[in-house]
Structure formats: C-alpha cells, structure tokens
Write a protein that holds these residues in place. Structure first.
Motif, short mmCIF file in Angstrom:
data_model
loop_
_atom_site.label_atom_id
_atom_site.label_comp_id
_atom_site.label_asym_id
_atom_site.label_seq_id
_atom_site.Cartn_x
_atom_site.Cartn_y
_atom_site.Cartn_z
N TRP A 51 -93.26 -41.10 2.50
CA TRP A 51 -93.02 -40.89 1.07
C TRP A 51 -94.30 -40.31 0.46
CZ3 TRP A 51 -88.34 -42.23 -1.44
CH2 TRP A 51 -87.40 -42.86 -0.62
N LEU A 52 -94.19 -39.15 -0.17
CA LEU A 52 -95.33 -38.43 -0.71
C LEU A 52 -95.17 -38.28 -2.23
CD1 LEU A 52 -94.55 -37.27 2.25
CD2 LEU A 52 -96.17 -35.47 1.70
N ALA A 120 -94.06 -34.50 -11.96
CA ALA A 120 -94.31 -35.47 -10.88
C ALA A 120 -93.13 -35.42 -9.93
CB ALA A 120 -94.48 -36.87 -11.45
N ILE A 121 -93.42 -35.40 -8.63
CA ILE A 121 -92.37 -35.27 -7.62
C ILE A 121 -92.63 -36.28 -6.51
CG2 ILE A 121 -91.23 -33.73 -5.97
CD1 ILE A 121 -92.31 -31.37 -7.66
N LEU A 122 -91.62 -37.07 -6.21
CA LEU A 122 -91.65 -37.99 -5.07
C LEU A 122 -90.81 -37.38 -3.96
CD1 LEU A 122 -92.42 -40.79 -3.88
CD2 LEU A 122 -90.26 -41.64 -4.85
N VAL A 123 -91.41 -37.21 -2.79
CA VAL A 123 -90.74 -36.59 -1.65
C VAL A 123 -90.51 -37.64 -0.57
CG1 VAL A 123 -90.93 -34.90 0.22
CG2 VAL A 123 -91.70 -34.32 -2.10
N TRP A 124 -89.27 -37.69 -0.07
CA TRP A 124 -88.93 -38.55 1.08
C TRP A 124 -88.74 -37.64 2.29
CZ3 TRP A 124 -83.73 -41.70 1.67
CH2 TRP A 124 -83.82 -42.52 2.81
N TYR A 125 -89.63 -37.76 3.25
CA TYR A 125 -89.56 -36.98 4.49
C TYR A 125 -88.94 -37.86 5.56
CZ TYR A 125 -91.31 -34.76 8.79
OH TYR A 125 -91.43 -34.19 10.03
N ILE A 162 -100.70 -37.79 -2.87
CA ILE A 162 -101.04 -38.95 -2.03
C ILE A 162 -99.82 -39.36 -1.23
CG2 ILE A 162 -102.79 -39.85 -3.61
CD1 ILE A 162 -100.65 -41.96 -4.49
N SER A 163 -100.06 -40.08 -0.16
CA SER A 163 -98.99 -40.81 0.52
C SER A 163 -98.74 -42.07 -0.30
CB SER A 163 -99.42 -41.18 1.94
OG SER A 163 -98.43 -41.95 2.57
N HIS A 164 -97.53 -42.20 -0.82
CA HIS A 164 -97.26 -43.32 -1.72
C HIS A 164 -97.49 -44.63 -0.96
CE1 HIS A 164 -95.56 -45.94 -4.69
NE2 HIS A 164 -95.25 -44.92 -5.49
N ALA A 189 -94.27 -53.83 -3.59
CA ALA A 189 -94.70 -53.65 -4.98
C ALA A 189 -96.17 -53.99 -5.19
CB ALA A 189 -93.82 -54.50 -5.89
N GLN A 190 -96.74 -54.77 -4.28
CA GLN A 190 -98.17 -55.09 -4.40
C GLN A 190 -99.05 -53.86 -4.22
OE1 GLN A 190 -98.78 -59.30 -2.36
NE2 GLN A 190 -97.32 -58.06 -1.18
N LYS A 191 -98.51 -52.83 -3.58
CA LYS A 191 -99.27 -51.61 -3.33
C LYS A 191 -98.81 -50.45 -4.20
CE LYS A 191 -99.78 -52.94 1.55
NZ LYS A 191 -99.50 -52.55 2.95
N ASP A 192 -97.98 -50.76 -5.20
CA ASP A 192 -97.41 -49.72 -6.05
C ASP A 192 -98.50 -49.04 -6.89
OD1 ASP A 192 -95.52 -48.09 -7.18
OD2 ASP A 192 -94.68 -49.63 -8.52
#
Length: 767
Positions: A51-52, A120-125, A162-164, A189-192
């Motif tokens: 996830w990027l 803003a774009i979230l990409v799922w590879y 970044i790598s989410h 969620a702790q790393k969100d």
C-alpha cells in the motif's frame, strides 16, 4: 486464530489513437501522449499486498475550462482532492491485453478551487497474479492533470510518497485461494498516519517519489482508457439487524445482516486499548470450498473508526471483537457496477417472480471489473457464464451494462495467442487453459452475435471479426463431415453427469458457425457468409447422419444415459428439424443431467418446440431448491450447495439465471429480430401463466407488454419510437380486435402476425 474457529462453528450453522495490439488482434483506444512519469517510493516494497501513499500540492487558477485527470496504477487506488474522497476504488485489473494497462479519466472541473489544491492517492498493489489479473511486477502510479489542453500537473520526483506503514503485507494463515490476486487486508492503527489526505497535512518528512520511467513504458506498456463506469457508491449504511450501541464486547462474534448478497466494505467505530485485533469476514469467506478475503484491524488507544477498502461479498458480515472493546457503531458500504435495474417482469406465480428476483441479484453481484462466475472464490470471467449473464443484462439492466460485455469481448480476443487459440478466464496471470466448448459459445450465436443483436454496435463487431475467424479456423472437420473435437486445456463440457462430449461440441461448433455467418453479413462480407452457410448445410446433414439414433442423438462411443443438454442444443442451434421434436421432447421429460449452466438451453429447446407448459414445469422442478431457499438471495452454482453442488458449490453463480431471459424471450415473447432492436417480435408462450407484465429497457427505449389470458386474451404493448414490432397471436382465436378495430395481418403456421409501428396497442382476442 480464535476468529477462524469461531467462524467455522458459525458456518456449521483525451488524446487517443487507434492501434493494433502486439499479437495483431483488435484495435484499442490508447493514449500515446503521456508526459508524466511513472513513480513509486524510494524504500523497498513488499513483493505483494503493498500500500503506497502519494501526495502533491499545487496552484490552480480556476476558470470556465474543463479540467481532466488521467491516472493509471497497478492495481487499485483511492483518490482525494483537498481532503474529499473523489474516487472510491479506481483502476481496473490488468489488462486489456496480456501486456497493457487500463487508465482512468476523472472530471476535475468542479472539484478544484482557485489557489492551492492537494491531491492524495492511496495505491493498493496486489503484486500477484490471479484468474482476474496479470501483475505488472512493479508498483507504480502515473497521473497528469490537464486544463483544456494545457498540462498543469504530472507525477514526477516533486511528489511525496511513502509505503503506508499501517498496512501489513502478510496476514496470518489462511490466505485467499490461489485464484484471487487480492490478499487479506491487515491494518494496524497504531502505525497510521492521521489526516495524511488533508490539505494542511505536513508532508515535509516524506521522501520524494522515485521516478521509474516516463510515459508509455514497461512493465505497464500501453495505457487503455477505462471502458466501463466508475463504481456506484451506495454510501455507509446500517446493517439489517439493530444493536444497542454502545456496548462492550465479551469476546463476541457479532453477526450483522446484509439486506442481500452484495459487494461490501465493512466499517467499524470502537473505543479500545491499543493492540486488540478485530477480524471482519462474511459468510462467504469459505464460499465454494476455498478461502476468500478477510480483513483485520489492530486498534490504537482510544476512540477510532476504520473502513476496510477491499470489497467482499455475502449475506452476513461477522465482526470478531476481543473482550473489553467498546463497540460504538458498525456499518457497511455497498459498491457495485453503475447500472440500474431498469427491466422488470412479474407473473401470476410467486415462484417465477422469486426466481427472477434472485437471478437479478445474482447477476448484479457478479459484475464489477468483469463479469464473474462467482464474486467469492475466483471472481473470474469464464465465458460460459458471460454468455448467460450478458443475455440476462439486456433484459434486466439499463444500457450502461452493455459496456461490461463489450470490455469482455475485446479482452477475450486481445488475449488471443499467436497460434489463434483463445481461452478464459481473462485477464489472468495464472491460468491459460482453453475450454473449447465455452470458447465456441462465446464467439457464437448466443455470445458475440447476441451482443450485436441487442446493441447494434458494429464498431466492436468489426474489431473482433478477424480474431473470431482465426479461432474458428482451428476447428477441422472429420472425413464424415462432423467436427473433430479439440481437447484444448480442459475438455470440460458441463458439470453434472452423462456428458456426451463429441455430441455436445458438435452442437456448439454449429452455433459458432451460425454466429460467425451472421457477423460476416454484418461487416459486409457476404461471400464469407454464403460460404459458411454452405458449410453449415453440409455439416447439418453429416451431424444428423452420424448422431441421430432414431429417437435421440448420441455419439458412437458414448455409453451413458441420453445427454439432455446436447438434445437441447441440437434444437436451439437448428440442427434438429421439426420431425425430431417429438422424440426429443420425450427424452427431455425424463433425462435431467445438465447443470444450471446448460439447463437454460434445455428449457429454451422446450419453448422452441412449443412445449411451454412443460418448459415452465421443468424450470420449476429443477430450480425449486435454490429459488425457495430462504437463506440466500442468490442462485447457486449447482442444484445443491457445498458438497451437494458442482465445482465447489458456491451460493452465487452467474450462470444460473438463464430462466430470467427465457421468461422475457418466450413466456412474454419479446426478442429482437434485427440488430439494435430496430425490429423485434412479441410472441407470447405463457403456458399456464394467466398474467404477465414486463418492461424491456432496449437500446431504442422501453418496451412494455402486459398479457392477461383468462376468459379472453388481452395483450397490451408499447412500441418505442423508431421501431417496428411483429405481434404473434394464435390463429385459433375466433376474432382479434386491435385498439377496438380490425387490423391487417399475415398467416404463418399456427400464428397471425400483426405488424405495428411505434405507439400503444391493445389486442383483444376471443377463444
């Protein structure tokens, strides 16, 4: 793994040009002039399930001109503009050809403001192949924004990426089965990164995006415009059962009822200490005997909400919630193909109404990136299924649905191999076996020709014509004039028992010739059509000489019970003349071996032979178990589910809705007789039904028919503008009035045929 055992217990209960694809196949609309760069992140990514997150702020001067964003990824993305979610799951699985990639085009005209804007774009590879996806092998994003013809934004190394960190690439076992390119989604969620999509987020600590290459380049290659709509988003909704929020979990598995089988993403709002793992999955998690997708959420401290972005399907959503977690809200978001249930049919028998309701629900839940056999186990575009699903869509859905059939047709022929073979499902990265029977049905009379008949889309037919010709050239005739059975990768035929494969494939080959001959006429190749019709004439003689045994069809070495599916296909294809109807009818009264896939053709044969009473009786007999079942809103893969079914026994399978098409086409009698519904017929065969009301949303407009068959026969019809209809009524009627007066007609066999133009008509006949 507690959730797994609990669940198993519960289960026990713009600039474009035409080009030819690399293998010389059909032409695609591709954008050749990309100025932007493909970008990724600087750090090392997981091989799969990555996830990027990408961000870019820019200045924009708003005016009256249009602003368009073009965007491509492997594999899916979510797009925010100034903190507002604009696209919920963009992108299409790869690909339009084995090497190329789809891109999306988003109208930004009314979304951008004067001054500073942030995208803003979230990409799922996905990072892995499946029966619906061929991985490029590299995670990347390319996007560019045009205002009129001026490029004002493009991906480059000024973007932040970044790598989410909240998405964990590898879940605990079990993993989704090998057919699916999607992985389980685990979010910690702790790393969100809170509010990273907002305009005022400080991304100065993010690294610059890494440029891979510019414009059209490998491994994504040519970029082909998305040919189908973006998904319809029904919004977040409460589940069907009520809960007294808030409540504290005692280590519960919460069972939330969906209104019907749907494509959904689960949502939760909780108050929790950090580190608690919540699992979300549906009753379809092990649908079809294989593991499908699930979602997991690891809590942070305090109040929080989360929506898992990968869609799943089912009738029930399970939340496995650890002890002590306070549950504040649970919801779901349904998304799906953007079409309306524009058609309708209602009769005076509740069974058929329920069957049609389930058929439409089954059809809709098997539509997304492509037509699917089932939305759980594989989501794959098997073309035996597509033929039946597309046939239903022409009657049940609005015309936006046609784009999904067109996409499938172009994909099928653009994936044609250099040896001229075609195969499905495609797109695919881990499957390449040809199922010869399904391929013959796809290119034939009920497949490609039926698409043209209903749409009048000659441009698509011109694109697929030569590839179809090349495929049919692989089929060779034997010395006796029948076709030599090609084994392909899987000589399947159908589920069920007593499959006479040589007989079955000869009927399917004839249907393919029939479709190809009509396509040849459509593209202006009359000499080719005449040649095929001549071939069909000789083939028909050879077929009946070899396979007719006096009272049924059978191949020489086949020793099983008489194959009902092949008898039906012999009728619907036209291989069986009327002198064979009586013995075939006797066979179909006793032999019942076909799966729901092939049963459609058996039932259609009964209607064509004039046995509408028995066709409806057999339909009810065969489909009763799944239609009358009160647990599932969809139709099944086989006559039973689980171990009682075929192929894994899914509870939602697109091929089981053929009865819906037959009620429209035969019981009501509405069928096109020329491409694009310029002309059509209304030839009711209601059997025991006394009242039918139907609406067909044709390409020319709604066709409405209402039939009452009691003391007198009353038929009301509405004919769309610019069309003509032939209305067939039995010659046995003593007198027929049309709009309270007489009307000229012609005689054809047992029918009087009335030719009517656009308008409304009421036919009243006396027995």
């Amino acid at each position: 793994m507690r959730w797994y055992f609990v669940f198993m217990v519960l289960l026990a209960f713009s600039c474009k040009e035409e080009r030819t694809s690399p293998s010389g196949k059909t032409q695609l609309s591709v954008a050749q002039d990309w100025k932007a760069n493909w970008v990724t992140i600087q750090s090392v990514l997981p091989e799969k399930n990555a996830w990027l997150a990408f961000r870019k702020s820019f200045e924009y001067k708003k005016d009256t001109s249009q602003a368009k964003l073009r965007l491509a990824v492997d594999s899916k993305y979510w797009l925010w503009i100034n903190g507002e979610l604009i696209v919920f799951e963009g992108g299409l699985k790869r690909g339009p050809t084995p090497d190329d990639t789809y891109y999306d085009k988003v109208d930004m005209t009314n979304l951008l403001k004067d001054g500073k804007n942030t995208v803003a774009i979230l990409v799922w590879y996905f990072g892995k192949d499946g029966m619906t996806h061929k991985s490029s092998g590299k995670a990347g994003l390319i996007t560019e924004l045009y205002q009129s013809d001026q490029l004002i934004l493009q991906t480059d190394d000024s973007w932040k990426a970044i790598s989410h960190p909240a998405y964990i690439s590898k879940s605990e076992d079990p993993q989704p089965n090998w057919r699916l390119p999607e992985s389980n989604i685990v979010f910690d969620a702790q790393k969100d990164v809170p509010d990273w999509v907002q305009s005022d987020f400080d991304d100065s600590g993010w690294q610059d995006a890494k440029v891979i290459c510019q414009g059209i380049c490998p491994p994504w290659n040519q970029l082909v415009k998305r040919p189908i709509p973006f998904w319809k988003d029904f919004g977040l909704k409460a589940y069907g059962n009520t809960f007294n929020f808030p409540f504290v979990s005692k280590g519960d598995t919460i069972k939330c009822k969906l209104p019907y089988n749907a494509q959904v993403t689960p949502f939760l709002k909780v108050n929790s200490k950090a580190g608690e793992r919540i699992t979300m999955l549906t009753d379809n998690y092990k649908g079809g005997s294989e593991y499908n997708m699930r979602a997991e959420y690891i809590t942070k401290e305090g109040e929080q909400s989360y929506e898992s972005l990968g869609w799943v399907n089912g009738h029930i959503m399970y939340y496995v919630i650890p002890k002590g977690v306070e549950v504040l809200d649970l919801k779901y978001r349904e998304t799906g193909y953007d079409t309306e249930f524009a058609g309708s049919i209602e009769v005076d028998d509740a069974f058929y109404n329920q069957m049609c309701k389930k058929a439409v629900r089954t059809l809709y839940v098997t539509m997304r990136d492509n037509y699917m056999d089932t939305p759980g186990r594989e989501r794959a575009q098997w073309w035996g299924d597509v033929v039946l699903e597309s046939g239903e869509a022409f009657y049940a859905l609005d015309r936006k649905a046609d784009a999904l059939t067109k996409k499938g047709m172009l994909e099928l022929m653009n994936w044609q191999r250099r040896d001229s073979t075609i195969f499905s499902p495609i797109p695919a990265g881990n499957w390449n076996q040809e199922l010869p029977g399904q391929m013959l049905m796809s290119v034939g009379y009920y497949g490609f020709w039926n698409y043209y008949l209903n749409t009048g889309d000659l441009e698509t037919i011109q694109k697929i014509y030569e590839p179809v010709k090349r495929y049919l050239s692989l089929w060779k005739l034997r010395e006796d004039g029948t076709v030599n059975v090609r084994k392909g990768g899987w000589t399947w035929g159908d589920w069920g028992q007593n499959r006479d494969i040589p007989l079955l494939m000869n009927t399917q080959y004839y249907l393919a010739l029939k479709g190809y001959a009509k396509l040849s006429e459509a593209v202006g190749k009359q000499n080719e059509a005449d040649s095929v019709y001549h071939l069909m004439k000789g083939f028909k003689t050879a077929f009946n000489t070899k396979f007719w045994k006096g009272n049924h069809y059978r191949s020489m070495n086949y020793k099983g019970a008489t194959d009902d599916r092949s008898q039906g296909l012999a009728v619907v294809s036209g291989l069986a003349d009327k002198d064979k109807y009586d013995p075939i009818y006797k066979v179909l009264q006793t032999e019942m071996h076909a799966s729901p896939y092939m049963e459609k053709y058996v039932l259609e044969a009964l209607f064509m032979m004039g046995h509408d009473d028995f066709a409806l009786q057999r339909m009810k007999q065969r489909f009763s178990k799944m239609v009358l079942n009160t647990t599932y809103s969809t139709l099944w893969e086989g006559w039973g589910i689980g171990a009682e079914g075929f192929g894994g026994g899914t509870t939602n399978h697109g091929w089981s809705g053929g009865g819906l098409t037959l009620l429209y086409q035969y019981a009501t009698g509405i069928r096109p007789t020329s491409p694009g519904w310029n002309t059509f017929q209304i030839k009711p065969q209601p059997g025991p039904l006394k009242h039918i009301r139907a609406v067909v949303p044709s390409i020319k407009g709604d066709i409405r028919v209402e039939l009452k068959n009691e003391e007198s026969f009353i038929l009301k019809v509405e004919i769309p503008k610019g069309t003509k209809a032939s209305v067939y009524l039995p010659s046995s009627f003593k007198k027929v009035e049309v709009n309270k007066t007489g009307m000229a007609y012609t005689e054809e066999g047992p029918y009087r045929i009335f030719e009517v133009n656009e308008g409304s008509y009421t036919f009243i006949a006396k027995y």
